[in-house]
Write a protein that holds these residues in place. Sequence first.
Motif, mmCIF file in Angstrom:
data_model
loop_
_atom_site.group_PDB
_atom_site.id
_atom_site.type_symbol
_atom_site.label_atom_id
_atom_site.label_comp_id
_atom_site.label_asym_id
_atom_site.label_seq_id
_atom_site.Cartn_x
_atom_site.Cartn_y
_atom_site.Cartn_z
ATOM 1 N N PRO A 13 0.823 -1.212 0.000
ATOM 2 C CA PRO A 13 0.000 0.000 0.000
ATOM 3 C C PRO A 13 0.855 1.259 0.000
ATOM 4 O O PRO A 13 1.869 1.345 0.705
ATOM 5 N N THR A 14 0.456 2.233 -0.799
ATOM 6 C CA THR A 14 1.198 3.488 -0.885
ATOM 7 C C THR A 14 0.559 4.596 -0.061
ATOM 8 O O THR A 14 1.058 5.704 -0.024
ATOM 9 N N ARG A 15 -0.559 4.297 0.573
ATOM 10 C CA ARG A 15 -1.192 5.239 1.492
ATOM 11 C C ARG A 15 -1.810 4.444 2.633
ATOM 12 O O ARG A 15 -1.890 3.218 2.571
ATOM 13 N N GLN A 16 -2.235 5.138 3.670
ATOM 14 C CA GLN A 16 -2.801 4.476 4.834
ATOM 15 C C GLN A 16 -3.999 3.606 4.455
ATOM 16 O O GLN A 16 -4.924 4.054 3.784
ATOM 17 N N VAL A 17 -3.963 2.344 4.867
ATOM 18 C CA VAL A 17 -5.091 1.440 4.640
ATOM 19 C C VAL A 17 -6.186 1.761 5.653
ATOM 20 O O VAL A 17 -5.928 1.834 6.858
ATOM 21 N N ARG A 18 -7.391 1.959 5.165
ATOM 22 C CA ARG A 18 -8.537 2.272 6.012
ATOM 23 C C ARG A 18 -9.531 1.113 5.997
ATOM 24 O O ARG A 18 -9.543 0.294 5.077
ATOM 25 N N ILE A 19 -10.388 1.086 7.013
ATOM 26 C CA ILE A 19 -11.413 0.051 7.096
ATOM 27 C C ILE A 19 -12.262 0.045 5.834
ATOM 28 O O ILE A 19 -12.551 -1.008 5.257
ATOM 29 N N GLY A 20 -12.652 1.224 5.379
ATOM 30 C CA GLY A 20 -13.488 1.329 4.190
ATOM 31 C C GLY A 20 -12.828 0.773 2.943
ATOM 32 O O GLY A 20 -13.508 0.218 2.065
ATOM 33 N N ASP A 21 -11.496 0.915 2.854
ATOM 34 C CA ASP A 21 -10.779 0.378 1.702
ATOM 35 C C ASP A 21 -10.947 -1.135 1.602
ATOM 36 O O ASP A 21 -11.161 -1.689 0.516
ATOM 37 N N ALA A 45 8.601 -4.692 9.327
ATOM 38 C CA ALA A 45 8.919 -5.687 8.301
ATOM 39 C C ALA A 45 7.672 -6.101 7.530
ATOM 40 O O ALA A 45 7.685 -6.195 6.295
ATOM 41 N N PHE A 46 6.575 -6.326 8.234
ATOM 42 C CA PHE A 46 5.352 -6.779 7.567
ATOM 43 C C PHE A 46 4.711 -5.660 6.756
ATOM 44 O O PHE A 46 4.144 -5.902 5.689
ATOM 45 N N SER A 47 4.799 -4.437 7.249
ATOM 46 C CA SER A 47 4.278 -3.299 6.489
ATOM 47 C C SER A 47 5.077 -3.126 5.201
ATOM 48 O O SER A 47 4.506 -2.923 4.125
ATOM 49 N N ASP A 48 6.397 -3.233 5.296
ATOM 50 C CA ASP A 48 7.240 -3.128 4.102
ATOM 51 C C ASP A 48 6.945 -4.256 3.107
ATOM 52 O O ASP A 48 7.126 -4.081 1.897
ATOM 53 N N ALA A 49 6.499 -5.397 3.620
ATOM 54 C CA ALA A 49 6.164 -6.522 2.752
ATOM 55 C C ALA A 49 4.833 -6.336 2.038
ATOM 56 O O ALA A 49 4.493 -7.120 1.145
ATOM 57 N N GLY A 50 4.088 -5.312 2.425
ATOM 58 C CA GLY A 50 2.814 -5.046 1.779
ATOM 59 C C GLY A 50 1.613 -5.644 2.457
ATOM 60 O O GLY A 50 0.503 -5.606 1.910
ATOM 61 N N VAL A 51 1.785 -6.223 3.652
ATOM 62 C CA VAL A 51 0.651 -6.797 4.382
ATOM 63 C C VAL A 51 -0.303 -5.669 4.772
ATOM 64 O O VAL A 51 0.101 -4.709 5.426
ATOM 65 N N GLU A 52 -1.556 -5.790 4.354
ATOM 66 C CA GLU A 52 -2.500 -4.684 4.533
ATOM 67 C C GLU A 52 -2.943 -4.481 5.969
ATOM 68 O O GLU A 52 -3.301 -3.360 6.362
ATOM 69 N N CYS A 53 -2.978 -5.545 6.756
ATOM 70 C CA CYS A 53 -3.582 -5.453 8.085
ATOM 71 C C CYS A 53 -2.736 -6.233 9.089
ATOM 72 O O CYS A 53 -2.344 -7.374 8.828
ATOM 73 N N LEU A 54 -2.462 -5.626 10.235
ATOM 74 C CA LEU A 54 -1.713 -6.267 11.310
ATOM 75 C C LEU A 54 -2.634 -6.472 12.500
ATOM 76 O O LEU A 54 -3.328 -5.548 12.922
ATOM 77 N N LEU A 55 -2.630 -7.690 13.035
ATOM 78 C CA LEU A 55 -3.454 -8.037 14.192
ATOM 79 C C LEU A 55 -2.571 -8.204 15.416
ATOM 80 O O LEU A 55 -1.691 -9.072 15.436
ATOM 81 N N VAL A 56 -2.809 -7.384 16.424
ATOM 82 C CA VAL A 56 -2.143 -7.567 17.716
ATOM 83 C C VAL A 56 -3.000 -8.569 18.479
ATOM 84 O O VAL A 56 -3.938 -8.207 19.187
ATOM 85 N N GLY A 57 -2.708 -9.833 18.276
ATOM 86 C CA GLY A 57 -3.546 -10.890 18.827
ATOM 87 C C GLY A 57 -3.229 -11.198 20.270
ATOM 88 O O GLY A 57 -2.100 -11.010 20.736
ATOM 89 N N ASN A 91 1.744 2.017 6.678
ATOM 90 C CA ASN A 91 0.420 2.189 6.089
ATOM 91 C C ASN A 91 -0.563 1.079 6.438
ATOM 92 O O ASN A 91 -1.728 1.136 6.037
ATOM 93 N N ALA A 92 -0.117 0.069 7.173
ATOM 94 C CA ALA A 92 -1.000 -1.049 7.497
ATOM 95 C C ALA A 92 -2.049 -0.643 8.531
ATOM 96 O O ALA A 92 -1.795 0.180 9.413
ATOM 97 N N LEU A 93 -3.224 -1.249 8.422
ATOM 98 C CA LEU A 93 -4.290 -1.083 9.400
ATOM 99 C C LEU A 93 -3.994 -1.980 10.597
ATOM 100 O O LEU A 93 -3.637 -3.150 10.422
#
Length: 278
Positions: A13-21, A45-57, A91-93
């Motif tokens: 992602p090249t901009r902040q990922v939003r819920i609506g996206d 590392a995961f944001s740089d890899a392009g992962v759209e969403c990160l879960l703090v589980g 940029n990850a959610l």
Amino acid sequence: MADKKETTGYLAPTRQVRIGDLRKRKGSGDKWAMLTAYDYSTARAFSDAGVECLLVGDSAANVVFGYPQTQQISLDEMIYIAAAVVRGAGNALVIADLPFGTYEASDEQAVRSAAEMMRRSGAAMVKIEGGVRIAPRIRALVAAGIPVCAHIGFTPQSVNALSGFKVQGRGDAADQLLADIRAVADAGADFVVLEMVPADVAARASESVDIPTVGIGAGPDTDAQVLVWHDMAALPADGHRPKFAKQWAQVGAELTAAAASYKREVAEGTFPAAEHCF
């Protein structure tokens, strides 16, 4: 310095990922990825890899703090690591779990816990477990302006009530799972995680609601997928891996080998060498 395009991942992602996206991608076939993260460096590392969403589980209870059960982690512990992930997320959610015991008692408790999580960590959304029984909590959170990711199927915080780690939604139980997903969607959840559900049931469940479904051990027909990153990358090397988790790297083995090489060179006196000295 390497060009930025060479150091980022596939369709980063090249901009902040939003819920609506991510909601707009529902049913489009444009699937997205979620991984757990528990610290700043991994989040980067995961944001740089392009992962759209990160879960703090709340799986942090096991993989970070070494507790035998997820029920033992506290809200404060979750907030500390969620704040670190947010700082590294780019940029990850970021979604943060509300831990066991912080939302079950009442709508008021749920809103208070979620507001504390979001205020102190900066997470964009909270996740809570349960279907029909937890729908009133979701409704209260949404009314308070707090985005919610629901979690149905196998719910780790209820592992004792479920008599262990068992696939949910088989046979006649499929009707209950479908009732659960409709209940959380009707209550206003933005996303829903489906864990350890037969693939055909998960496909039916995903088709039955207009919010994105995130599968973990739920087959290929959900709108997104999530894994605990330690399962995805085999850390530790000898850890148990669930059937549904594929390993794309052997981080545990590599880390142990690197530490063993470091120890050997220290013991032999070959590190630090002249190039490491001032």
